[in-house]
Structure formats: structure tokens, C-alpha cells
Write a protein that holds these residues in place. Structure first.
Motif, PDB file in Angstrom:
ATOM      1  N   ALA A 217       8.277  -1.734   6.382  1.00 24.70           N
ATOM      2  CA  ALA A 217       9.339  -1.915   6.210  1.00 24.70           C
ATOM      3  C   ALA A 217      10.366  -1.889   5.674  1.00 24.70           C
ATOM      4  N   TYR A 218      10.031  -2.652   4.637  1.00 21.59           N
ATOM      5  CA  TYR A 218      11.109  -3.647   3.490  1.00 21.59           C
ATOM      6  C   TYR A 218      10.764  -2.086   2.448  1.00 21.59           C
ATOM      7  N   VAL A 219       9.675  -0.985   2.224  1.00 21.79           N
ATOM      8  CA  VAL A 219       9.477  -0.411   1.967  1.00 21.79           C
ATOM      9  C   VAL A 219      10.179   1.033   1.530  1.00 21.79           C
TER      10      VAL A 219
ATOM     11  N   GLU B 292       2.949   4.870   4.837  1.00 25.10           N
ATOM     12  CA  GLU B 292       2.210   5.473   5.645  1.00 25.10           C
ATOM     13  C   GLU B 292       0.933   5.174   4.917  1.00 25.10           C
ATOM     14  N   MET B 293       0.690   4.939   4.080  1.00 18.79           N
ATOM     15  CA  MET B 293      -0.866   4.092   2.981  1.00 18.79           C
ATOM     16  C   MET B 293      -0.823   2.657   3.378  1.00 18.79           C
ATOM     17  N   ILE B 294       0.818   1.675   3.904  1.00 18.29           N
ATOM     18  CA  ILE B 294       0.806   0.660   4.099  1.00 18.29           C
ATOM     19  C   ILE B 294       0.689   0.411   5.261  1.00 18.29           C
ATOM     20  N   GLN B 295       1.047   1.423   6.134  1.00 14.70           N
ATOM     21  CA  GLN B 295       0.986   1.375   7.638  1.00 14.70           C
ATOM     22  C   GLN B 295      -0.753   1.386   7.686  1.00 14.70           C
ATOM     23  N   MET B 296      -1.372   2.497   7.469  1.00 13.70           N
ATOM     24  CA  MET B 296      -3.030   2.638   7.310  1.00 13.70           C
ATOM     25  C   MET B 296      -3.984   1.529   6.318  1.00 13.70           C
ATOM     26  N   TRP B 297      -3.137   0.551   5.601  1.00 10.92           N
ATOM     27  CA  TRP B 297      -3.274  -0.471   5.563  1.00 10.92           C
ATOM     28  C   TRP B 297      -3.889  -1.821   6.260  1.00 10.92           C
ATOM     29  N   ALA B 298      -2.304  -1.948   7.343  1.00 10.46           N
ATOM     30  CA  ALA B 298      -2.084  -2.521   8.370  1.00 10.46           C
ATOM     31  C   ALA B 298      -2.704  -2.288   9.317  1.00 10.46           C
TER      32      ALA B 298
ATOM     33  N   LYS C 155     -10.103   1.540  -0.307  1.00  8.89           N
ATOM     34  CA  LYS C 155     -10.132   0.545  -1.275  1.00  8.89           C
ATOM     35  C   LYS C 155      -9.223   2.209  -2.680  1.00  8.89           C
ATOM     36  N   ASN C 156      -9.666   3.435  -2.212  1.00  6.49           N
ATOM     37  CA  ASN C 156      -8.234   3.931  -2.866  1.00  6.49           C
ATOM     38  C   ASN C 156      -6.947   4.007  -2.997  1.00  6.49           C
ATOM     39  N   ILE C 157      -6.304   3.849  -1.012  1.00  2.00           N
ATOM     40  CA  ILE C 157      -5.043   2.899  -1.121  1.00  2.00           C
ATOM     41  C   ILE C 157      -4.836   1.612  -1.354  1.00  2.00           C
ATOM     42  N   PHE C 158      -6.038   0.936  -1.955  1.00  4.86           N
ATOM     43  CA  PHE C 158      -5.847  -0.699  -2.859  1.00  4.86           C
ATOM     44  C   PHE C 158      -4.910  -0.221  -3.947  1.00  4.86           C
ATOM     45  N   VAL C 159      -4.856   0.239  -4.380  1.00  6.53           N
ATOM     46  CA  VAL C 159      -3.951   0.019  -6.057  1.00  6.53           C
ATOM     47  C   VAL C 159      -3.077   1.184  -6.021  1.00  6.53           C
ATOM     48  N   HIS C 160      -2.534   1.727  -5.037  1.00  2.00           N
ATOM     49  CA  HIS C 160      -1.079   2.241  -4.538  1.00  2.00           C
ATOM     50  C   HIS C 160      -0.379   0.466  -3.580  1.00  2.00           C
ATOM     51  N   VAL C 161      -1.388   0.192  -3.153  1.00  2.00           N
ATOM     52  CA  VAL C 161      -0.482  -0.512  -2.371  1.00  2.00           C
ATOM     53  C   VAL C 161      -0.452  -1.889  -3.324  1.00  2.00           C
ATOM     54  N   ARG C 162      -1.473  -2.329  -4.253  1.00  6.12           N
ATOM     55  CA  ARG C 162      -1.308  -3.138  -4.708  1.00  6.12           C
ATOM     56  C   ARG C 162      -0.308  -3.346  -5.624  1.00  6.12           C
ATOM     57  N   ALA C 163       0.024  -1.846  -6.006  1.00  8.46           N
ATOM     58  CA  ALA C 163       1.084  -2.628  -7.328  1.00  8.46           C
ATOM     59  C   ALA C 163       2.679  -2.322  -6.666  1.00  8.46           C
ATOM     60  N   ILE C 164       2.595  -1.574  -5.016  1.00  7.31           N
ATOM     61  CA  ILE C 164       3.833  -2.299  -4.536  1.00  7.31           C
ATOM     62  C   ILE C 164       4.348  -3.882  -3.935  1.00  7.31           C
ATOM     63  N   ARG C 165       3.140  -3.667  -4.192  1.00  8.21           N
ATOM     64  CA  ARG C 165       3.104  -6.028  -3.787  1.00  8.21           C
ATOM     65  C   ARG C 165       3.694  -6.277  -4.604  1.00  8.21           C
ATOM     66  N   ARG C 166       2.908  -5.779  -6.166  1.00  7.91           N
ATOM     67  CA  ARG C 166       3.423  -6.901  -7.271  1.00  7.91           C
ATOM     68  C   ARG C 166       4.300  -6.518  -7.881  1.00  7.91           C
ATOM     69  N   MET C 167       5.434  -5.526  -7.322  1.00  8.72           N
ATOM     70  CA  MET C 167       7.082  -5.068  -7.162  1.00  8.72           C
ATOM     71  C   MET C 167       7.751  -5.657  -6.868  1.00  8.72           C
ATOM     72  N   THR C 168       7.201  -5.603  -5.438  1.00  3.56           N
ATOM     73  CA  THR C 168       8.230  -6.091  -4.494  1.00  3.56           C
ATOM     74  C   THR C 168       8.237  -7.476  -3.789  1.00  3.56           C
ATOM     75  N   ILE C 169       7.512  -7.676  -4.495  1.00  6.09           N
ATOM     76  CA  ILE C 169       7.470  -9.791  -3.760  1.00  6.09           C
ATOM     77  C   ILE C 169       8.334 -10.700  -4.758  1.00  6.09           C
ATOM     78  N   SER C 170       9.171 -10.245  -5.483  1.00  5.87           N
ATOM     79  CA  SER C 170      10.195 -10.849  -6.019  1.00  5.87           C
ATOM     80  C   SER C 170      10.938 -10.148  -5.630  1.00  5.87           C
ATOM     81  N   GLN C 171      11.437 -10.087  -4.986  1.00  3.37           N
ATOM     82  CA  GLN C 171      12.732  -9.098  -4.688  1.00  3.37           C
ATOM     83  C   GLN C 171      12.773 -10.271  -2.699  1.00  3.37           C
ATOM     84  N   SER C 172      14.145 -10.124  -2.457  1.00  4.07           N
ATOM     85  CA  SER C 172      14.887 -10.579  -1.032  1.00  4.07           C
ATOM     86  C   SER C 172      14.088 -12.355  -0.745  1.00  4.07           C
TER      87      SER C 172
END
Length: 242
Positions: free
Chosen positions: A232-234, A105-111, A177-194
Motif C-alpha cells: 500500500a505504501y509503494v 503485485e510482487m509484494i502482494q505475492m510475497w505477502a 527467490k526471484n521475487i526477493f531480489v526486487h522486494v528486497r531492493a524496495i524494502r531497503r529503499m523505503t525503510i528510511s521513509q515516513s
């Protein structure tokens, strides 16, 4: 169970996380500086690396920042109000991690917010500012992002943050700004996958081209879809978040 035994069990459950902190400048507001540094340190920490709870130690934080516990407590109260920390009586202070549903839901809001920022960027950003977006990926022209995944991850995060800043919208900046902290962590974690890194750079270059052409509708559409693809990936692959 006695209080001492309860605290001993809590300590065994989750070892305190030592954040990367530097002593702060006492000539400015201690609380505000402690807040800014703690918030940045939490943003930089890999808070989704495991399922274990992440506990902070107030004494260690005070020593790392070079101040008394009072401004640290005041800063942590602000961070708790913003949803970054959770204080448990007689157990300690924990960094809040979101569930998979919350992250999606955070990523959807970020979008929604970043796509509007891209729309505004086509109107407000200068040619030089847009050109700097392209230069963020100069180091990856002669190699694949996967070969330099840590550096590409940083460039990826900086790219998305830059688009928001180019909107010139303080409301979007404050909201995201508050959404960014969590979305940033997930972007960092998933960028190397698939092989997501390679697909990501293709998306980024298409977004930059739309911004350069001042194609408002296309820039907005591409940015929104880019983040919705992450959501969708998450949703499909990140069961470890639950």
C-alpha cells in the motif's frame, strides 16, 4: 545513422554499472558460479536508485570474475530467462527494473508466500531458531532504528528471509527467490521513509511473539498484513518507479 554512431549514443544513454564481484573458483562449474555471483551482485545493487537504465559491460564482468566471456554469457542467458536481465542487440545488457504496478503485485505475492511460511514456521521451527529472530534486533534496543538505518535495513531483510527459511518448505523458497531480489531492493529503499523503520520493528516483535507462542493464525495474519502495508505504501508513494 551508422552502427558506430548508434553504439556511441547507447553508451551515452547509460553508463555501465560496475557490480561488486570477486574472481571465482575455476575448480567448480564456471557458468554456475558466474550465475550465482552475478545474481547476488544484482540483488545487492541499488537498482532503483534512479530512473536511468542500468547497463552491464560483459568485458568488465569477465575481468572481475577472472574467467572468459563464455561462462559469463551463459550465466547472463540464465539470468535473462529468469527476468533479471534484458539483452538488446547492438546496445548491450541491462538489469531489469519493474514498474510500480509490478512491484506492488510482487509484494502482494510475497505477502501470500511469507505468511504461509510463518504458519509453517510455528509448526517446524525450533525454539532456538525463533529466538535467533529476536536477537536480530538486539542492536536496536537502546536506540531507534532510524539512528542506524543501514544496519536496520539489513536486519529487516534478513528477518523476512529467515521466516521463509524456517518454513522448511523448499517449494516456497524456490518460488519466492526471484521475487526477493526486487522486494528486497524496495524494502531497503523505503525503510528510511515516513518513520517506517520504527513501525517496522514493532511489527517484527509482534510477529516474533506470535511465533514464540506457536500462534499459527496470528503469525500468518501479522506477516501478511506487514507486507500488504508495504504494498500500500509503494502504491501511494513510489511514483518514481514509473
Amino acid at each position: 545513422m551508422s552502427l558506430e554512431q548508434t553504439e556511441a549514443v547507447a553508451t551515452r544513454e547509460a553508463a555501465p554499472l560496475k557490480l561488486a564481484l570477486q574472481p571465482i573458483n575455476a575448480t567448480l562449474s564456471l557458468r554456475d558460479q558466474a550465475y550465482a555471483m552475478l545474481r547476488q551482485a544484482i540483488a545487492d545493487a541499488d537498482i532503483y536508485q534512479s530512473r536511468e537504465e542500468i547497463r552491464l559491460d560483459e568485458r568488465v564482468l569477465s575481468e572481475s570474475l577472472g574467467v572468459s566471456r563464455t561462462p559469463v554469457r551463459e550465466a547472463m542467458t540464465l539470468l535473462e530467462q529468469e527476468g533479471f536481465l534484458r539483452m538488446v542487440p547492438r546496445r548491450g545488457i541491462y538489469i531489469v527494473r519493474k514498474s510500480k504496478r509490478e512491484i506492488v503485485e510482487m509484494i502482494q505475492m510475497w505477502a501470500a508466500l511469507e505468511s504461509m511460511a510463518a504458519r509453517l514456521a510455528t509448526i517446524h521451527a525450533t525454539d532456538e531458531e525463533i529466538a535467533r529472530l529476536r536477537h536480530m534486533f538486539d542492536d536496536f534496543r537502546d536506540s531507534t532504528p532510524a539512528e542506524h538505518i543501514a544496519e536496520y535495513s539489513d536486519a529487516n531483510i534478513a528477518f523476512h528471509q529467515a521466516i521463509v527459511e524456517l518454513s522448511r518448505s523448499q517449494v516456497i523458497l524456490d518460488t519466492i527467490k526471484n521475487i526477493f531480489v526486487h522486494v528486497r531492493a524496495i524494502r531497503r529503499m523505503t525503510i528510511s521513509q515516513s518513520d517506517r523503520a520504527s513501525r517496522s520493528i514493532v511489527d517484527h516483535l509482534r510477529i516474533i511473539e506470535a511465533l514464540e507462542k506457536r500462534d499459527t493464525e496470528l503469525a500468518e495474519k501479522l506477516v501478511r498484513q506487514h507486507s500488504l502495508d508495504l504494498a500500500a505504501y509503494v502504491e501511494k508513494n513510489c511514483d518514481f518507479l514509473d
